[in-house]
Design a protein around this motif. Structure first.
Motif, PDB file in Angstrom:
ATOM      1  N   SER A 108     -23.151  -6.072  71.729  1.00  0.00           N
ATOM      2  CA  SER A 108     -24.138  -6.554  71.939  1.00  0.00           C
ATOM      3  C   SER A 108     -26.110  -6.740  71.494  1.00  0.00           C
ATOM      4  CB  SER A 108     -25.017  -6.132  73.716  1.00  0.00           C
ATOM      5  OG  SER A 108     -23.834  -4.865  73.669  1.00  0.00           O
ATOM      6  N   ASN A 109     -25.496  -5.583  71.101  1.00  0.00           N
ATOM      7  CA  ASN A 109     -26.728  -4.726  69.829  1.00  0.00           C
ATOM      8  C   ASN A 109     -26.741  -5.763  68.722  1.00  0.00           C
ATOM      9  OD1 ASN A 109     -27.180  -2.986  71.641  1.00  0.00           O
ATOM     10  ND2 ASN A 109     -26.166  -1.130  70.228  1.00  0.00           N
ATOM     11  N   PHE A 110     -25.511  -5.948  67.870  1.00  0.00           N
ATOM     12  CA  PHE A 110     -25.822  -6.950  66.835  1.00  0.00           C
ATOM     13  C   PHE A 110     -26.498  -8.736  67.537  1.00  0.00           C
ATOM     14  CE2 PHE A 110     -22.957  -4.646  64.855  1.00  0.00           C
ATOM     15  CZ  PHE A 110     -23.736  -4.257  63.984  1.00  0.00           C
ATOM     16  N   TYR A 111     -25.740  -8.873  68.699  1.00  0.00           N
ATOM     17  CA  TYR A 111     -26.251 -10.174  69.246  1.00  0.00           C
ATOM     18  C   TYR A 111     -28.039 -10.201  69.308  1.00  0.00           C
ATOM     19  CZ  TYR A 111     -22.231 -12.744  67.656  1.00  0.00           C
ATOM     20  OH  TYR A 111     -20.819 -13.075  67.798  1.00  0.00           O
ATOM     21  N   GLU A 112     -28.296  -9.423  70.267  1.00  0.00           N
ATOM     22  CA  GLU A 112     -29.922  -9.182  70.339  1.00  0.00           C
ATOM     23  C   GLU A 112     -30.638  -9.217  69.527  1.00  0.00           C
ATOM     24  OE1 GLU A 112     -32.609  -5.225  71.883  1.00  0.00           O
ATOM     25  OE2 GLU A 112     -30.739  -6.015  72.279  1.00  0.00           O
ATOM     26  N   LYS A 113     -30.527  -8.775  68.302  1.00  0.00           N
ATOM     27  CA  LYS A 113     -30.683  -8.560  67.277  1.00  0.00           C
ATOM     28  C   LYS A 113     -31.040 -10.222  66.350  1.00  0.00           C
ATOM     29  CE  LYS A 113     -32.600  -4.576  67.360  1.00  0.00           C
ATOM     30  NZ  LYS A 113     -34.285  -4.403  68.276  1.00  0.00           N
ATOM     31  N   ILE A 114     -29.548 -11.091  66.753  1.00  0.00           N
ATOM     32  CA  ILE A 114     -29.411 -11.913  65.900  1.00  0.00           C
ATOM     33  C   ILE A 114     -30.448 -12.685  66.371  1.00  0.00           C
ATOM     34  CG2 ILE A 114     -28.098 -13.831  65.874  1.00  0.00           C
ATOM     35  CD1 ILE A 114     -25.949 -11.188  65.013  1.00  0.00           C
ATOM     36  N   ARG A 115     -30.290 -12.357  68.314  1.00  0.00           N
ATOM     37  CA  ARG A 115     -31.033 -13.718  68.616  1.00  0.00           C
ATOM     38  C   ARG A 115     -32.956 -13.718  68.895  1.00  0.00           C
ATOM     39  NH1 ARG A 115     -34.435 -14.346  73.272  1.00  0.00           N
ATOM     40  NH2 ARG A 115     -33.771 -16.628  74.116  1.00  0.00           N
ATOM     41  N   LEU A 116     -33.286 -12.405  68.160  1.00  0.00           N
ATOM     42  CA  LEU A 116     -34.217 -12.168  67.981  1.00  0.00           C
ATOM     43  C   LEU A 116     -34.520 -13.147  66.353  1.00  0.00           C
ATOM     44  CD1 LEU A 116     -34.964  -8.858  68.696  1.00  0.00           C
ATOM     45  CD2 LEU A 116     -35.921 -10.242  69.944  1.00  0.00           C
ATOM     46  N   ALA A 117     -33.644 -13.453  65.745  1.00  0.00           N
ATOM     47  CA  ALA A 117     -33.915 -14.154  64.580  1.00  0.00           C
ATOM     48  C   ALA A 117     -34.047 -14.803  64.376  1.00  0.00           C
ATOM     49  CB  ALA A 117     -32.789 -13.120  63.206  1.00  0.00           C
ATOM     50  N   ASN A 118     -33.353 -15.779  65.426  1.00  0.00           N
ATOM     51  CA  ASN A 118     -32.940 -17.461  65.611  1.00  0.00           C
ATOM     52  C   ASN A 118     -34.020 -17.692  66.284  1.00  0.00           C
ATOM     53  OD1 ASN A 118     -30.327 -17.714  64.628  1.00  0.00           O
ATOM     54  ND2 ASN A 118     -28.979 -17.254  66.393  1.00  0.00           N
ATOM     55  N   TYR A 119     -35.079 -16.907  67.126  1.00  0.00           N
ATOM     56  CA  TYR A 119     -36.175 -17.332  67.541  1.00  0.00           C
ATOM     57  C   TYR A 119     -37.070 -17.284  66.314  1.00  0.00           C
ATOM     58  CZ  TYR A 119     -39.682 -17.155  71.042  1.00  0.00           C
ATOM     59  OH  TYR A 119     -40.895 -18.080  71.679  1.00  0.00           O
ATOM     60  N   ALA A 120     -37.439 -16.684  66.237  1.00  0.00           N
ATOM     61  CA  ALA A 120     -38.176 -16.220  64.990  1.00  0.00           C
ATOM     62  C   ALA A 120     -38.172 -17.475  63.939  1.00  0.00           C
ATOM     63  CB  ALA A 120     -38.216 -15.049  63.670  1.00  0.00           C
ATOM     64  N   ILE A 121     -36.726 -18.097  63.584  1.00  0.00           N
ATOM     65  CA  ILE A 121     -36.633 -19.117  62.303  1.00  0.00           C
ATOM     66  C   ILE A 121     -37.005 -20.406  62.748  1.00  0.00           C
ATOM     67  CG2 ILE A 121     -34.631 -20.349  61.338  1.00  0.00           C
ATOM     68  CD1 ILE A 121     -33.119 -17.322  61.326  1.00  0.00           C
ATOM     69  N   ALA A 122     -36.316 -20.392  64.563  1.00  0.00           N
ATOM     70  CA  ALA A 122     -36.908 -21.587  65.585  1.00  0.00           C
ATOM     71  C   ALA A 122     -39.109 -21.630  65.376  1.00  0.00           C
ATOM     72  CB  ALA A 122     -36.506 -21.627  66.668  1.00  0.00           C
ATOM     73  N   ASN A 123     -38.996 -20.966  65.289  1.00  0.00           N
ATOM     74  CA  ASN A 123     -40.847 -20.809  66.283  1.00  0.00           C
ATOM     75  C   ASN A 123     -41.084 -20.831  64.599  1.00  0.00           C
ATOM     76  OD1 ASN A 123     -41.470 -21.444  68.621  1.00  0.00           O
ATOM     77  ND2 ASN A 123     -39.110 -20.167  68.542  1.00  0.00           N
ATOM     78  N   ALA A 124     -41.144 -20.406  62.860  1.00  0.00           N
ATOM     79  CA  ALA A 124     -41.995 -20.731  62.345  1.00  0.00           C
ATOM     80  C   ALA A 124     -42.795 -20.871  61.919  1.00  0.00           C
ATOM     81  CB  ALA A 124     -41.489 -19.384  61.298  1.00  0.00           C
TER      82      ALA A 124
END
Length: 298
Positions: A108-124
């Motif tokens: 879950s820790n990995f996927y928490e960080k991966i989702r944060l990264a995906n959110y940033a990619i989608a909004n940058a």
């Protein structure tokens, strides 16, 4: 009379009168408006990948942030260190628990960080300036976290967008089948390559730039490539990963930005390494704020 009152109330009130922005949090619509916001958001991704950015060491918990860029996982009965600092590289055999726990927080820790990264990619792209740099930083972190996850678990579900991980009703998404580690390796290299091209050459001290991305990519893809090769999983992908690791290392070496220091002692006794050309990534030392306790726990 009552009916007339309700009609007047319904027609007379403006709907936006009740739409009030939250006073204790930042609304999504007002975020991604500046690089300051982007930088603040990205620190959520630094802390696990670069433990030196987490909480300072304490007597009760001497390892929390106590060492910079040192992380341990286990595989094939040997401890390994995938981060920059080689001084603590482990070579001793590791004894696995014969009856391991059925669950692990790592997943879950990995996927928490991966989702944060995906959110940033989608909004940058919403940023008024340097949007590609920040997308590159986010894609670097997504690749780095997936690289660790693949090395620990092998095949895992691959998500390249923020949706799905947030939708509690989408069980088909939560139960997504695992993606082959070889296919994920292709995605990793695409992300790392993007970061190496899009990130700034220098975004300031203690910040991810294209050379930090390249250096970490080199180490992670060398680790993955040699694992695929010597475990005879996929020799073609192994060769691709190893070649990528070589190219990424040369990208840093040929940049002219870094050089071997003639003062070895200074690497380990300096409060500030911003002027040291041998250092690719460092943590600032601030007395009473950001320190370490490496010597105290030896």
């Amino acid at each position: 009379m009552i009916l007339s009152f309700l009609v007047v109330l319904a027609v007379g009130c403006k709907q936006d009168f009740l739409d009030v922005e939250a006073m204790d949090s930042i609304e999504e619509t007002s975020f991604w408006e500046s690089e300051t916001q982007a930088r603040s958001y990205m620190f959520n991704l630094y802390m696990y990948m670069f433990p030196g950015y987490s909480a300072p060491s304490t007597v009760a918990s001497p390892y929390d942030g106590g060492q910079f860029l040192i992380r341990y996982q286990t595989l094939d009965r040997v401890k390994y260190n995938a981060a920059f600092n080689d001084d603590w590289a482990m070579v001793e055999q590791f004894n696995f628990d014969a009856d391991p726990a059925q669950t692990s927080g790592n997943w879950s820790n990995f996927y928490e960080k991966i989702r944060l990264a995906n959110y940033a990619i989608a909004n940058a792209h919403r940023l008024p300036s340097n949007a590609k740099h920040w997308e590159g930083v986010a894609r670097f972190f997504r690749a780095a976290y997936y690289a660790d996850m693949v090395f620990l678990y092998g095949d895992v579900p691959y998500f390249d967008e923020k949706e799905g991980l947030a939708d509690a009703n989408a069980m088909d998404v939560f139960c997504k089948k695992r993606t082959s580690r070889v296919e994920i390796d292709k995605e990793l290299m695409n992300d790392f390559k993007f970061a190496m091209e899009a990130c700034a050459e220098n975004d300031g001290y203690c910040q991810v730039n294209k050379y930090v991305a390249a250096a970490m990519a080199s180490r992670m893809m060398l680790r993955e490539g040699t694992f695929l090769k010597y475990h005879k999983i996929d020799e073609a992908m192994a060769a691709t990963c190893i070649q990528f690791a070589k190219d990424a290392a040369l990208f840093v070496m040929n940049s002219g930005v870094y050089a071997i220091s003639d003062d070895y002692n200074a690497l380990f006794t300096s409060d500030n390494l911003s002027a040291n050309k041998e250092v690719i990534m460092a943590r600032a030392f601030e007395s009473g704020q950001t320190t370490h306790a490496t010597l105290s726990i030896c």
